[in-house]
Write a protein that holds these residues in place. Sequence first.
Motif, PDB file in Angstrom:
ATOM      1  N   THR A   1       9.273  46.631  57.943  1.00 21.98           N
ATOM      2  CA  THR A   1      10.420  45.414  58.504  1.00 21.98           C
ATOM      3  C   THR A   1      11.584  45.539  57.505  1.00 21.98           C
ATOM      4  O   THR A   1      12.822  45.871  57.879  1.00 21.98           O
ATOM      5  CB  THR A   1       9.762  44.554  58.942  1.00 21.98           C
ATOM      6  OG1 THR A   1       9.246  44.754  60.478  1.00 21.98           O
ATOM      7  CG2 THR A   1      10.987  43.519  59.987  1.00 21.98           C
ATOM      8  N   SER A   2      11.115  45.113  56.110  1.00 22.60           N
ATOM      9  CA  SER A   2      12.404  44.693  55.176  1.00 22.60           C
ATOM     10  C   SER A   2      13.112  45.893  54.825  1.00 22.60           C
ATOM     11  O   SER A   2      14.160  46.288  54.061  1.00 22.60           O
ATOM     12  CB  SER A   2      11.386  44.318  53.675  1.00 22.60           C
ATOM     13  OG  SER A   2      10.605  45.503  53.239  1.00 22.60           O
TER      14      SER A   2
ATOM     15  N   CYS B   1      16.029  41.045  55.415  1.00 22.04           N
ATOM     16  CA  CYS B   1      15.079  40.434  56.039  1.00 22.04           C
ATOM     17  C   CYS B   1      14.023  41.072  54.969  1.00 22.04           C
ATOM     18  O   CYS B   1      13.378  41.853  53.883  1.00 22.04           O
ATOM     19  CB  CYS B   1      14.200  41.362  56.881  1.00 22.04           C
ATOM     20  SG  CYS B   1      13.069  40.884  57.216  1.00 22.04           S
TER      21      CYS B   1
ATOM     22  N   MET C   1      11.250  38.942  62.808  1.00 20.18           N
ATOM     23  CA  MET C   1      11.253  40.056  62.478  1.00 20.18           C
ATOM     24  C   MET C   1      10.207  40.894  62.597  1.00 20.18           C
ATOM     25  O   MET C   1      10.452  42.254  63.200  1.00 20.18           O
ATOM     26  CB  MET C   1      12.240  40.939  61.679  1.00 20.18           C
ATOM     27  CG  MET C   1      13.513  39.326  61.462  1.00 20.18           C
ATOM     28  SD  MET C   1      14.517  39.695  63.072  1.00 20.18           S
ATOM     29  CE  MET C   1      15.306  41.087  63.028  1.00 20.18           C
TER      30      MET C   1
END
Length: 144
Positions: free
Chosen positions: A55-56, A62, A99
């Motif tokens: 995700t990051s 994020c 997230m």
Amino acid sequence: MVDVGGKPDTERVAVASATVLLGPVAFRLVQENRLKKGDALVVAQLAGVQAAKLTSQLIPLCHHVALSHVHVRLELDSTRHAVVIQASCRARGPTGVEMEALTSAAVAALTLYDMCKAVSRDIVLGDIKLISKTGGQRGDFHRT
């Protein structure tokens, strides 16, 4: 990125969902595991896990989160010719995992689309939403 260095580490859990409306033809092929690309449900489940871990790298601001657990569940809904996806993520740290759960559900949905696009152009991805989150300074959230 927001500075989370001063926030205490707490146990964080988030659950998100997505829905993929496949239509009758694609739904039947998924249900019977007869797609040329293979088992769409297994591939989408793995894609959801991988997406949570990355995700990051996908969302520019994020934070990177060291996940301790990711679970992606896909359920067939024959009344709507749909697949309902639920992704849950857990970590201990200074920032939440919303997230990661949302990205997991969304990428699992996109993967189903990719697996089925050859047999239907009428697939609809929708209802990507946070179901719940626990941990952190702002308290818990549970969608009603």
